[in-house]
Design a protein around this motif. Structure first.
Motif, PDB file in Angstrom:
ATOM      1  N   ALA A 185     -11.418   5.978 -39.962  1.00 31.83           N
ATOM      2  CA  ALA A 185     -11.884   6.867 -41.032  1.00 31.83           C
ATOM      3  C   ALA A 185     -13.405   6.881 -41.103  1.00 31.83           C
ATOM      4  O   ALA A 185     -14.093   5.950 -40.656  1.00 31.83           O
ATOM      5  N   THR A 186     -13.915   7.938 -41.643  1.00 31.43           N
ATOM      6  CA  THR A 186     -15.349   8.039 -41.873  1.00 31.43           C
ATOM      7  C   THR A 186     -15.708   7.269 -43.151  1.00 31.43           C
ATOM      8  O   THR A 186     -14.887   7.217 -44.086  1.00 31.43           O
ATOM      9  N   PRO A 187     -16.881   6.669 -43.250  1.00 34.51           N
ATOM     10  CA  PRO A 187     -17.890   6.576 -42.190  1.00 34.51           C
ATOM     11  C   PRO A 187     -17.606   5.405 -41.273  1.00 34.51           C
ATOM     12  O   PRO A 187     -16.819   4.523 -41.609  1.00 34.51           O
ATOM     13  N   HIS A 188     -18.294   5.391 -40.137  1.00 34.90           N
ATOM     14  CA  HIS A 188     -18.253   4.231 -39.257  1.00 34.90           C
ATOM     15  C   HIS A 188     -19.451   3.349 -39.601  1.00 34.90           C
ATOM     16  O   HIS A 188     -20.589   3.830 -39.652  1.00 34.90           O
ATOM     17  N   GLU A 189     -19.166   2.062 -39.806  1.00 36.46           N
ATOM     18  CA  GLU A 189     -20.211   1.134 -40.249  1.00 36.46           C
ATOM     19  C   GLU A 189     -20.379   0.018 -39.215  1.00 36.46           C
ATOM     20  O   GLU A 189     -19.422  -0.663 -38.868  1.00 36.46           O
ATOM     21  N   TYR A 190     -21.640  -0.172 -38.789  1.00 37.80           N
ATOM     22  CA  TYR A 190     -21.984  -1.214 -37.824  1.00 37.80           C
ATOM     23  C   TYR A 190     -23.046  -2.123 -38.454  1.00 37.80           C
ATOM     24  O   TYR A 190     -23.857  -1.681 -39.283  1.00 37.80           O
ATOM     25  N   ARG A 191     -23.031  -3.375 -38.026  1.00 39.52           N
ATOM     26  CA  ARG A 191     -24.079  -4.295 -38.483  1.00 39.52           C
ATOM     27  C   ARG A 191     -24.356  -5.338 -37.419  1.00 39.52           C
ATOM     28  O   ARG A 191     -23.530  -5.590 -36.536  1.00 39.52           O
ATOM     29  N   ILE A 192     -25.557  -5.944 -37.520  1.00 37.72           N
ATOM     30  CA  ILE A 192     -25.968  -7.043 -36.643  1.00 37.72           C
ATOM     31  C   ILE A 192     -25.822  -8.330 -37.427  1.00 37.72           C
ATOM     32  O   ILE A 192     -26.179  -8.404 -38.613  1.00 37.72           O
ATOM     33  N   VAL A 193     -25.315  -9.382 -36.789  1.00 41.37           N
ATOM     34  CA  VAL A 193     -25.192 -10.700 -37.417  1.00 41.37           C
ATOM     35  C   VAL A 193     -25.873 -11.718 -36.515  1.00 41.37           C
ATOM     36  O   VAL A 193     -25.559 -11.813 -35.326  1.00 41.37           O
ATOM     37  N   VAL A 194     -26.840 -12.471 -37.107  1.00 48.93           N
ATOM     38  CA  VAL A 194     -27.562 -13.506 -36.367  1.00 48.93           C
ATOM     39  C   VAL A 194     -27.103 -14.862 -36.873  1.00 48.93           C
ATOM     40  O   VAL A 194     -27.122 -15.127 -38.085  1.00 48.93           O
ATOM     41  N   ASP A 195     -26.694 -15.717 -35.937  1.00 49.60           N
ATOM     42  CA  ASP A 195     -26.228 -17.059 -36.280  1.00 49.60           C
ATOM     43  C   ASP A 195     -27.343 -18.054 -36.007  1.00 49.60           C
ATOM     44  O   ASP A 195     -28.015 -17.987 -34.977  1.00 49.60           O
TER      45      ASP A 195
ATOM     46  N   GLY B 218     -28.320 -22.738 -41.071  1.00 49.06           N
ATOM     47  CA  GLY B 218     -28.146 -21.843 -42.201  1.00 49.06           C
ATOM     48  C   GLY B 218     -26.940 -20.946 -42.084  1.00 49.06           C
ATOM     49  O   GLY B 218     -26.169 -20.995 -41.121  1.00 49.06           O
ATOM     50  N   THR B 219     -26.769 -20.129 -43.098  1.00 55.09           N
ATOM     51  CA  THR B 219     -25.702 -19.143 -43.083  1.00 55.09           C
ATOM     52  C   THR B 219     -26.114 -17.969 -42.212  1.00 55.09           C
ATOM     53  O   THR B 219     -27.296 -17.782 -41.909  1.00 55.09           O
ATOM     54  N   ASP B 220     -25.130 -17.182 -41.813  1.00 60.25           N
ATOM     55  CA  ASP B 220     -25.417 -16.028 -40.967  1.00 60.25           C
ATOM     56  C   ASP B 220     -26.296 -15.034 -41.713  1.00 60.25           C
ATOM     57  O   ASP B 220     -26.198 -14.866 -42.931  1.00 60.25           O
ATOM     58  N   THR B 221     -27.149 -14.374 -40.940  1.00 64.44           N
ATOM     59  CA  THR B 221     -27.998 -13.316 -41.476  1.00 64.44           C
ATOM     60  C   THR B 221     -27.531 -11.996 -40.890  1.00 64.44           C
ATOM     61  O   THR B 221     -27.366 -11.873 -39.678  1.00 64.44           O
ATOM     62  N   SER B 222     -27.302 -11.023 -41.763  1.00 67.31           N
ATOM     63  CA  SER B 222     -26.806  -9.740 -41.286  1.00 67.31           C
ATOM     64  C   SER B 222     -27.700  -8.601 -41.740  1.00 67.31           C
ATOM     65  O   SER B 222     -28.428  -8.719 -42.736  1.00 67.31           O
ATOM     66  N   SER B 223     -27.630  -7.521 -40.991  1.00 70.11           N
ATOM     67  CA  SER B 223     -28.390  -6.324 -41.342  1.00 70.11           C
ATOM     68  C   SER B 223     -27.612  -5.111 -40.840  1.00 70.11           C
ATOM     69  O   SER B 223     -27.146  -5.093 -39.697  1.00 70.11           O
ATOM     70  N   ASP B 224     -27.472  -4.112 -41.694  1.00 69.53           N
ATOM     71  CA  ASP B 224     -26.631  -2.965 -41.383  1.00 69.53           C
ATOM     72  C   ASP B 224     -27.401  -1.852 -40.679  1.00 69.53           C
ATOM     73  O   ASP B 224     -28.569  -1.576 -41.002  1.00 69.53           O
ATOM     74  N   PHE B 225     -26.717  -1.206 -39.743  1.00 66.56           N
ATOM     75  CA  PHE B 225     -27.187   0.071 -39.243  1.00 66.56           C
ATOM     76  C   PHE B 225     -26.852   1.135 -40.286  1.00 66.56           C
ATOM     77  O   PHE B 225     -26.045   0.914 -41.184  1.00 66.56           O
ATOM     78  N   SER B 226     -27.454   2.282 -40.131  1.00 64.21           N
ATOM     79  CA  SER B 226     -27.075   3.404 -40.997  1.00 64.21           C
ATOM     80  C   SER B 226     -25.646   3.826 -40.678  1.00 64.21           C
ATOM     81  O   SER B 226     -25.208   3.776 -39.517  1.00 64.21           O
ATOM     82  N   ASP B 227     -24.925   4.236 -41.702  1.00 64.69           N
ATOM     83  CA  ASP B 227     -23.542   4.678 -41.511  1.00 64.69           C
ATOM     84  C   ASP B 227     -23.518   5.986 -40.711  1.00 64.69           C
ATOM     85  O   ASP B 227     -24.408   6.842 -40.849  1.00 64.69           O
ATOM     86  N   ILE B 228     -22.468   6.144 -39.912  1.00 68.42           N
ATOM     87  CA  ILE B 228     -22.225   7.400 -39.204  1.00 68.42           C
ATOM     88  C   ILE B 228     -21.143   8.154 -39.972  1.00 68.42           C
ATOM     89  O   ILE B 228     -20.014   7.666 -40.106  1.00 68.42           O
ATOM     90  N   ASN B 229     -21.500   9.323 -40.486  1.00 70.13           N
ATOM     91  CA  ASN B 229     -20.563  10.131 -41.262  1.00 70.13           C
ATOM     92  C   ASN B 229     -20.005  11.249 -40.378  1.00 70.13           C
ATOM     93  O   ASN B 229     -20.744  11.926 -39.637  1.00 70.13           O
ATOM     94  N   TYR B 230     -18.718  11.460 -40.467  1.00 71.32           N
ATOM     95  CA  TYR B 230     -18.037  12.426 -39.600  1.00 71.32           C
ATOM     96  C   TYR B 230     -17.512  13.605 -40.409  1.00 71.32           C
ATOM     97  O   TYR B 230     -17.031  13.440 -41.545  1.00 71.32           O
ATOM     98  N   TYR B 231     -17.603  14.812 -39.777  1.00 68.11           N
ATOM     99  CA  TYR B 231     -17.163  16.060 -40.389  1.00 68.11           C
ATOM    100  C   TYR B 231     -16.498  16.923 -39.318  1.00 68.11           C
ATOM    101  O   TYR B 231     -16.673  16.691 -38.124  1.00 68.11           O
ATOM    102  N   TYR B 232     -15.742  17.928 -39.774  1.00 69.96           N
ATOM    103  CA  TYR B 232     -15.219  18.924 -38.852  1.00 69.96           C
ATOM    104  C   TYR B 232     -16.194  20.099 -38.808  1.00 69.96           C
ATOM    105  O   TYR B 232     -16.865  20.408 -39.805  1.00 69.96           O
ATOM    106  N   SER B 233     -16.239  20.746 -37.650  1.00 66.38           N
ATOM    107  CA  SER B 233     -17.117  21.909 -37.499  1.00 66.38           C
ATOM    108  C   SER B 233     -16.301  23.204 -37.601  1.00 66.38           C
ATOM    109  O   SER B 233     -15.089  23.209 -37.381  1.00 66.38           O
ATOM    110  N   TYR B 234     -16.981  24.273 -37.969  1.00 67.63           N
ATOM    111  CA  TYR B 234     -16.357  25.596 -37.860  1.00 67.63           C
ATOM    112  C   TYR B 234     -16.820  26.195 -36.545  1.00 67.63           C
ATOM    113  O   TYR B 234     -17.813  25.752 -35.946  1.00 67.63           O
ATOM    114  N   GLN B 235     -16.104  27.238 -36.085  1.00 66.11           N
ATOM    115  CA  GLN B 235     -16.401  27.827 -34.782  1.00 66.11           C
ATOM    116  C   GLN B 235     -16.273  29.359 -34.853  1.00 66.11           C
ATOM    117  O   GLN B 235     -15.303  29.873 -35.413  1.00 66.11           O
TER     118      GLN B 235
END
Length: 561
Positions: free
Chosen positions: A408-418, A422-439
């Motif tokens: 499902a939309t959106p697709h969410e990615y993140r980086i995790v540094v171990d 300490g505890t893991d450090t994470s940082s998110d990429f921007s979400d990818i939002n999906y739509y249908y196109s007209y033609q």
């Protein structure tokens, strides 16, 4: 010459001129006989013997002095006669028996004062004299006048002055003596991220004993206890520093102390300190200040310059496509980022990329998203770490193979540094939002309301064939069909082609105008809805409109709403 007399009443002997001795014998009344003796007779006559108790004998011729006769019995004391003149001192006679003590003589003149003697020891204190005490308390009536605030010592207007039972001096002492409890305080900083334990020092600064009574001193103890909660612990305290009366004085402040806890890092370490202060002033009680600190959060690694780009080069992107706005199924991407180590005591291990599947993030294992960071020094950066996802399916931890086109939309990615500690450090990429196109496309096929699913799919997939330059496929983020807005009709290069409009959803077109003026909806036929696969193989329901004639429009635009 011997004298014979009767028992005399009294005998008095006196001396005149030092040579004559006069003996007066009082017989009775005024009958007195006087015998006068010269110095020679004095040597030969015993007056005591001559005057005996018996009767007088006849006067005989003077013969030689006889031997002294025996002493007669003492006669009764006669009355004291008048003192005659002092005669010449005769030779001392034998001591007679002591006579009776005479009357005390008059006091002589005082002699000169002698030197003062040494002071004697102090005597015991006498009992205190009584003091009057007050028999009631009083309410202070000292209103402020012209801005001048009046007080009686520590008592202000309206206060009850506890005079009852006090003397005046006791009341004055009370009024001008106010025993204030100390108000200790201090602050804490540190410890640093404590790996190793040698980095676990805490600085106790701005130590203020809070002695508020003028001239007072006291004692204080600074103590420490490790706990795993922020609540004040109840365990045993360790003495950090003891302070004596020479240090705990009125106005003493801004002392500091550095204390090494010797504790290695633990996520729940809470370092508690307390300062106990006792004022020497009577009436005060011990006061305690409590503070706690936790280990300074370690400096997390810096994850920066995150980029995500579309990487499907085999299919041209629809108009409106960006890195984060895409048509459903356009899932292939390249993700890149940088990692910098910013903590001396916490070496990094690796970084991975995770994708959110449902409500959980999963590490991408195929393609391998792990990057080794163990050799990265403090302050150094690992640049241009990238992960290329060139297929629609990937493998993730726990869930295994995953078709991204089905997610499902959106697709969410993140980086995790171990990191090591300490505890893991994470940082998110921007979400990818999906739509249908007209033609919008042009085709010679004349579809009808009874056309098959496959026939409609063929026209949709052909996208106008050799007329593709006059066609359009665009992503709209709003609702269809109203979001389509204006579309071009173009100049059709080949004759006998119909104009087709495909858009996702089931809603019909309410209004269509040519060049924004002429109603044109009647020039099209609503062929109905069909389940079609877009270019990425993702199926959806589309509504399809076809122009009623070929070459119906020539380089105009239609407005759809």
């Amino acid at each position: 010459m011997p004298i014979s007399v009767e028992q005399p009443k009294s005998i008095k002997i006196s001396s005149e001129n030092g040579d004559i001795i006069k003996v007066s014998v009082v017989k009775g009344g005024t009958d007195t006989k006087v015998v006068v003796l010269n110095q020679a007779a004095n040597n030969n006559v015993s007056v005591a013997g001559a005057i005996g108790a018996g009767p007088a004998g006849a006067t005989g011729p003077q013969g030689p002095a006889g031997n002294d006769g025996a002493d007669g019995a003492p006669g009764a004391d006669g009355a004291d006669g008048a003192a005659g003149p002092a005669g010449a001192d005769g030779a001392p006679g034998a001591d007679g028996a002591d006579g009776a003590d005479g009357a005390d003589g008059a006091d002589g003149a005082d002699g000169a004062d002698g030197a003062d003697g040494a002071d004697g020891a102090d005597g015991a204190d006498g009992a205190d004299g009584g003091q009057v005490t007050f028999t009631q308390n009083y309410v202070a009536n000292m209103p402020t006048v012209s801005g001048v605030v009046k007080t009686f010592g520590k008592y202000k207007n309206g206060d009850t002055i506890p005079a009852n039972g006090k003397t005046a001096s006791e009341l004055l002492v009370d009024a001008f003596t106010d025993a204030i409890n100390p108000s200790p305080s201090f602050s804490l900083s540190g410890p640093d991220w404590q790996h190793p334990s040698s980095a676990s020092s805490v600085t106790i600064s701005s130590i203020n004993f809070g002695i508020a009574n003028q001239g007072a001193t006291g004692t204080a103890v600074l103590e420490y206890q490790l706990a795993n909660t922020q609540s004040t612990p109840t365990g045993s305290w360790t003495t950090v520093q003891s302070y004596t009366s020479s240090e705990v004085t009125f106005g003493a402040s801004n002392l500091s102390k550095v204390y090494s806890t010797g504790e290695a890092w633990a996520s729940n370490n809470v370092f508690h300190f307390r300062l106990r202060v006792t004022d020497s002033t009577s009436g005060t009680t011990e006061q305690t200040a409590n503070e706690f600190t936790t280990a300074n959060s370690f400096n997390s690694p810096l994850i920066s310059d995150k980029q995500i780009t579309r990487s499907n080069s085999s299919i041209s992107a629809a108009t409106g496509t960006t890195s984060t706005t895409r048509e459903y199924g356009d899932v292939q991407s390249t993700l890149r980022y940088d990692v910098r180590r910013d903590e001396l005591y916490d070496p990094l291990i690796d970084s991975v990329v995770q994708v959110k599947i449902g409500s959980n993030y999963r590490e991408i294992t195929t393609p391998d998203s792990t990057t080794d960071l163990t050799s990265l020094g403090n302050g150094s950066t690992e640049n241009n770490i990238s992960l290329a996802i060139n297929t629609n399916s990937i493998t993730v931890a726990t869930d295994g193979s995953t078709d991204l086109t089905a997610e499902a939309t959106p697709h969410e990615y993140r980086i995790v540094v171990d990191s090591t500690h300490g505890t893991d450090t994470s940082s998110d990429f921007s979400d990818i939002n999906y739509y249908y196109s007209y033609q919008v496309c042009f085709d010679t096929t004349a579809l009808t309301t009874g056309s098959s699913q496959n026939a409609v799919q063929t026209v949709y997939a052909a996208f106008g064939g050799d007329d593709s330059g006059n066609n359009e496929r665009e992503i709209k983020t709003g609702s269809y069909p109203s979001s389509i807005g204006n579309i071009n009709t173009y100049t059709v290069q080949t004759s006998n082609k119909f104009m087709y409009i495909f858009y996702p959803g089931t809603d019909t077109i309410d209004t269509m105008t040519l060049d924004g003026v002429s109603p044109t909806i009647g020039a099209f036929t609503d062929l109905g809805t069909f389940t079609l696969n877009n270019r990425y193989g993702v199926s959806a329901t589309y509504r399809v409109y076809k122009s009623n004639s070929t070459n119906a429009f020539n380089n105009n635009f239609l407005n759809i709403s």
